[in-house]
Design a protein around this motif. Structure first.
Motif, PDB file in Angstrom:
ATOM      1  N   GLU A 313      22.137-117.793  13.805  1.00 35.50           N
ATOM      2  CA  GLU A 313      21.687-118.790  14.774  1.00 35.50           C
ATOM      3  C   GLU A 313      20.254-118.550  15.231  1.00 35.50           C
ATOM      4  N   LEU A 314      19.570-117.622  14.590  1.00 32.97           N
ATOM      5  CA  LEU A 314      18.164-117.358  14.902  1.00 32.97           C
ATOM      6  C   LEU A 314      17.285-117.828  13.765  1.00 32.97           C
ATOM      7  N   ARG A 315      16.022-118.050  14.062  1.00 33.57           N
ATOM      8  CA  ARG A 315      15.073-118.576  13.084  1.00 33.57           C
ATOM      9  C   ARG A 315      14.342-117.415  12.413  1.00 33.57           C
ATOM     10  N   LEU A 316      14.548-117.281  11.123  1.00 35.67           N
ATOM     11  CA  LEU A 316      13.996-116.171  10.354  1.00 35.67           C
ATOM     12  C   LEU A 316      13.058-116.697   9.288  1.00 35.67           C
ATOM     13  N   ASP A 317      12.092-115.878   8.936  1.00 37.75           N
ATOM     14  CA  ASP A 317      11.199-116.179   7.821  1.00 37.75           C
ATOM     15  C   ASP A 317      11.238-114.977   6.882  1.00 37.75           C
ATOM     16  N   LEU A 318      12.141-115.038   5.899  1.00 35.30           N
ATOM     17  CA  LEU A 318      12.377-113.917   4.998  1.00 35.30           C
ATOM     18  C   LEU A 318      12.011-114.287   3.572  1.00 35.30           C
ATOM     19  N   ASP A 319      11.557-113.297   2.835  1.00 33.23           N
ATOM     20  CA  ASP A 319      11.239-113.497   1.425  1.00 33.23           C
ATOM     21  C   ASP A 319      12.523-113.839   0.666  1.00 33.23           C
ATOM     22  N   PRO A 320      12.498-114.852  -0.194  1.00 32.72           N
ATOM     23  CA  PRO A 320      13.736-115.263  -0.866  1.00 32.72           C
ATOM     24  C   PRO A 320      14.253-114.255  -1.878  1.00 32.72           C
ATOM     25  N   THR A 321      13.405-113.344  -2.322  1.00 31.11           N
ATOM     26  CA  THR A 321      13.836-112.343  -3.295  1.00 31.11           C
ATOM     27  C   THR A 321      14.346-111.078  -2.618  1.00 31.11           C
ATOM     28  N   LEU A 322      13.548-110.523  -1.726  1.00 29.94           N
ATOM     29  CA  LEU A 322      13.879-109.234  -1.118  1.00 29.94           C
ATOM     30  C   LEU A 322      14.708-109.358   0.147  1.00 29.94           C
ATOM     31  N   GLU A 323      14.752-110.528   0.778  1.00 30.09           N
ATOM     32  CA  GLU A 323      15.387-110.707   2.079  1.00 30.09           C
ATOM     33  C   GLU A 323      14.739-109.814   3.134  1.00 30.09           C
ATOM     34  N   ALA A 324      13.440-109.621   2.999  1.00 29.22           N
ATOM     35  CA  ALA A 324      12.635-108.872   3.949  1.00 29.22           C
ATOM     36  C   ALA A 324      11.683-109.848   4.634  1.00 29.22           C
ATOM     37  N   PRO A 325      11.126-109.488   5.810  1.00 28.14           N
ATOM     38  CA  PRO A 325      10.138-110.366   6.430  1.00 28.14           C
ATOM     39  C   PRO A 325       9.058-110.771   5.429  1.00 28.14           C
ATOM     40  N   ARG A 326       8.776-112.059   5.376  1.00 32.87           N
ATOM     41  CA  ARG A 326       7.889-112.583   4.343  1.00 32.87           C
ATOM     42  C   ARG A 326       6.509-111.917   4.358  1.00 32.87           C
ATOM     43  N   ALA A 327       6.036-111.556   5.555  1.00 34.51           N
ATOM     44  CA  ALA A 327       4.689-111.004   5.669  1.00 34.51           C
ATOM     45  C   ALA A 327       4.536-109.653   4.983  1.00 34.51           C
ATOM     46  N   ILE A 328       5.643-108.917   4.781  1.00 33.61           N
ATOM     47  CA  ILE A 328       5.519-107.599   4.157  1.00 33.61           C
ATOM     48  C   ILE A 328       6.083-107.568   2.745  1.00 33.61           C
ATOM     49  N   ALA A 329       6.678-108.660   2.304  1.00 35.53           N
ATOM     50  CA  ALA A 329       7.404-108.635   1.028  1.00 35.53           C
ATOM     51  C   ALA A 329       6.528-108.223  -0.138  1.00 35.53           C
ATOM     52  N   ALA A 330       5.328-108.781  -0.226  1.00 36.82           N
ATOM     53  CA  ALA A 330       4.463-108.451  -1.359  1.00 36.82           C
ATOM     54  C   ALA A 330       4.051-106.985  -1.346  1.00 36.82           C
ATOM     55  N   GLU A 331       4.065-106.382  -0.156  1.00 33.07           N
ATOM     56  CA  GLU A 331       3.634-104.990  -0.022  1.00 33.07           C
ATOM     57  C   GLU A 331       4.736-103.990  -0.363  1.00 33.07           C
ATOM     58  N   ILE A 332       5.983-104.434  -0.338  1.00 35.16           N
ATOM     59  CA  ILE A 332       7.089-103.499  -0.571  1.00 35.16           C
ATOM     60  C   ILE A 332       7.867-103.809  -1.839  1.00 35.16           C
ATOM     61  N   ASP A 333       7.443-104.811  -2.571  1.00 34.68           N
ATOM     62  CA  ASP A 333       8.156-105.212  -3.783  1.00 34.68           C
ATOM     63  C   ASP A 333       8.233-104.033  -4.750  1.00 34.68           C
ATOM     64  N   PRO A 334       9.425-103.552  -5.094  1.00 32.77           N
ATOM     65  CA  PRO A 334       9.534-102.380  -5.968  1.00 32.77           C
ATOM     66  C   PRO A 334       9.093-102.655  -7.398  1.00 32.77           C
ATOM     67  N   ASN A 335       8.880-103.924  -7.760  1.00 35.04           N
ATOM     68  CA  ASN A 335       8.312-104.223  -9.061  1.00 35.04           C
ATOM     69  C   ASN A 335       6.833-103.856  -9.125  1.00 35.04           C
ATOM     70  N   ILE A 336       6.238-103.671  -7.948  1.00 33.87           N
ATOM     71  CA  ILE A 336       4.788-103.469  -7.874  1.00 33.87           C
ATOM     72  C   ILE A 336       4.427-102.135  -7.254  1.00 33.87           C
ATOM     73  N   HIS A 337       5.172-101.721  -6.239  1.00 30.03           N
ATOM     74  CA  HIS A 337       4.729-100.604  -5.409  1.00 30.03           C
ATOM     75  C   HIS A 337       5.698 -99.433  -5.404  1.00 30.03           C
ATOM     76  N   SER A 338       5.141 -98.247  -5.237  1.00 32.91           N
ATOM     77  CA  SER A 338       5.914 -97.052  -4.904  1.00 32.91           C
ATOM     78  C   SER A 338       5.874 -96.880  -3.397  1.00 32.91           C
ATOM     79  N   CYS A 339       6.578 -95.870  -2.881  1.00 35.41           N
ATOM     80  CA  CYS A 339       6.587 -95.668  -1.426  1.00 35.41           C
ATOM     81  C   CYS A 339       5.181 -95.507  -0.876  1.00 35.41           C
ATOM     82  N   GLY A 340       4.357 -94.740  -1.562  1.00 36.40           N
ATOM     83  CA  GLY A 340       3.045 -94.409  -1.025  1.00 36.40           C
ATOM     84  C   GLY A 340       2.024 -95.502  -1.160  1.00 36.40           C
ATOM     85  N   SER A 341       2.208 -96.436  -2.089  1.00 39.28           N
ATOM     86  CA  SER A 341       1.228 -97.493  -2.257  1.00 39.28           C
ATOM     87  C   SER A 341       1.436 -98.628  -1.266  1.00 39.28           C
ATOM     88  N   VAL A 342       2.460 -98.538  -0.430  1.00 41.80           N
ATOM     89  CA  VAL A 342       2.747 -99.556   0.562  1.00 41.80           C
ATOM     90  C   VAL A 342       1.992 -99.235   1.842  1.00 41.80           C
TER      91      VAL A 342
END
Length: 440
Positions: A313-342
């Motif tokens: 019942e709350l308004r969310l803006d989540l990445d459709p792939t990761l189900e993470a907040p959209r603003a950080i999704a590109a930074e945490i995508d495991p296809n692209i980043h390791s822990c330290g590159s985030v």
């Protein structure tokens, strides 16, 4: 609403740290935990040793809250989950006192008098947090803000390679033939002298292989089959010496040694399609028709997923792939980043269209497996500052993450054909994290 508390969902490492930061900022936290004690999820994997050292596992505000009690921060070594609770998380919860409530399961969060469709006056209304206790009784708490630090532990990924339970997996789980937790060598009865199949890759699977290999060493006749979705490459067993978290790098090398020594049978390109119960055993089959010998236990370690049901019942803006907040999704995508590159993430990255709602900790990473405790501590520091009106502090980055030297990857790295793709480095430097939990 300034007289209302900030409700923190989850009394795990990030939830308790959030409460400490809120108190330090003069705000009133109420931490609600569905388990019977602090860090109930951590307690369920208490035998597993973390790959982060003690200095990376203690939050600054939490330490400042604890110091007047005579508590001394551990400074060396790599604790188990149980150690983490005993020497840090339980004392922290005790210091927070009645601001932590146990046996309180969140069943829904909304706005007072406003469902998801209503715009008018929405931001002026407090949150209503609906709770159910162990006896089944329900109540509502009003809150000025909500920090969701509920994690992902109780939403494990399935064995099925298409992201849904394999045919028969649910029935096999009900028959106690499938488990989603790392085995414990101190409790070998389930595995000793029997056949176990491990499905998954990454740190959790490495831990499972290591624990099962120790059980096999002490109990002749124990068989271990490890089913990977991809082929073996130079990166299959992690970053090794290239990992700036040395204990994490060592995990993969120990798992590799178990394979090299013949203790573990490694199968590659194995995408699970079914788990059939036959004569009291589980028979695991792949999409390409391979069928494994009947197993007494199937250990599934294919990652975790966030539970978003109580936020419906709350308004969310989540990445459709990761189900993470959209603003950080590109930074945490495991296809692209390791822990330290985030990069470090804070309140501006985690904020949702629903004002004063924040997803933090493992929950904020959705399905991404690259979360570290340090990341969560920085998140809750920033969120507490934002809620206190210190926007400058909320936007300041106070964290430098250790670099793995390697990449996380599903995507093309999950292909049975092998090493192709262009993540961050050459194939020999890529870390396979196919849905694995790399959470500490």
């Amino acid at each position: 609403m300034t007289t209302l508390p900030v409700v923190v969902i989850g009394a795990g490492p990030q939830g308790l740290a959030a409460a400490a930061h809120l108190r330090e900022r003069g705000l009133t936290p109420v931490v609600v935990e569905q388990g019977p004690g602090p860090a109930a999820a951590v307690a369920e994997w208490g035998h597993v040793r973390l790959f982060s050292a003690w200095p990376e596992l203690v939050d600054g505000a939490a330490a400042r809250l604890l110091e007047p009690t005579g508590w001394t921060a551990p400074t060396a070594g790599y604790p188990t989950g149980a150690d983490w609770i005993e020497h840090y998380l339980a004392p922290l919860a005790a210091a927070l006192g009645e601001q932590v409530r146990y046996d309180s399961r969140v069943i829904a969060v909304s706005r007072k008098g406003r469902d998801r469709l209503v715009d008018s006056g929405r931001a002026d209304q407090p949150f209503t947090v609906h709770l159910r206790n162990a006896a089944g009784d329900e109540e509502r708490i009003e809150a000025r803000a909500v920090i969701d630090a509920s994690g992902t532990w109780r939403r494990p990924g399935p064995a099925g390679a298409d992201g849904i339970p394999a045919l028969g997996e649910v029935a096999a789980t009900a028959a106690d033939l499938v488990t989603y937790e790392v085995p414990d060598r101190a409790r070998p009865q389930r595995f000793a002298g029997r056949h176990a199949v491990v499905v998954g890759a990454g740190a959790s699977a490495f831990n499972a292989i290591i624990e099962l290999a120790r059980i096999a060493e002490a109990h002749p006749g124990t068989r271990i089959t490890w089913a990977l979705r991809r082929q073996v490459s130079g990166s299959t067993f992690g970053g090794g010496d290239a990992d700036q978290l040395p204990a994490r790098g060592a995990l993969g090398q120990q798992a590799k040694q178990a394979v090299t020594d013949g203790v573990v049978e490694l199968l590659t390109g194995f995408r699970t399609s079914s788990v059939t119960v036959a004569d009291g055993a589980a028979v695991v089959a792949s999409e390409d028709g391979r069928v494994l010998a009947p197993a007494d236990s199937v250990v599934v370690l294919t990652g975790f997923r966030p539970d978003l049901s109580f936020l419906s019942e709350l308004r969310l803006d989540l990445d459709p792939t990761l189900e993470a907040p959209r603003a950080i999704a590109a930074e945490i995508d495991p296809n692209i980043h390791s822990c330290g590159s985030v990069r470090a993430t804070g309140a501006p990255d985690l904020a949702q269209p629903e004002p004063d709602l924040y997803l933090v900790g493992m929950k904020s990473y959705g399905r991404a497996p690259t979360f570290l405790a340090l990341t969560g501590y920085e998140q809750v520091r920033s969120v507490a500052a934002e809620l206190a009106g210190d926007h400058e502090a909320a936007r300041k980055v106070e964290l430098v993450l250790p670099d793995t030297g390697v990449c996380g990857g599903a995507g093309v790295f999950d292909e049975p054909a092998g090493d192709g793709g262009g993540c961050c480095a050459a194939p020999s430097d890529q870390l396979l994290t196919v849905g694995a939990k790399v959470g500490c």
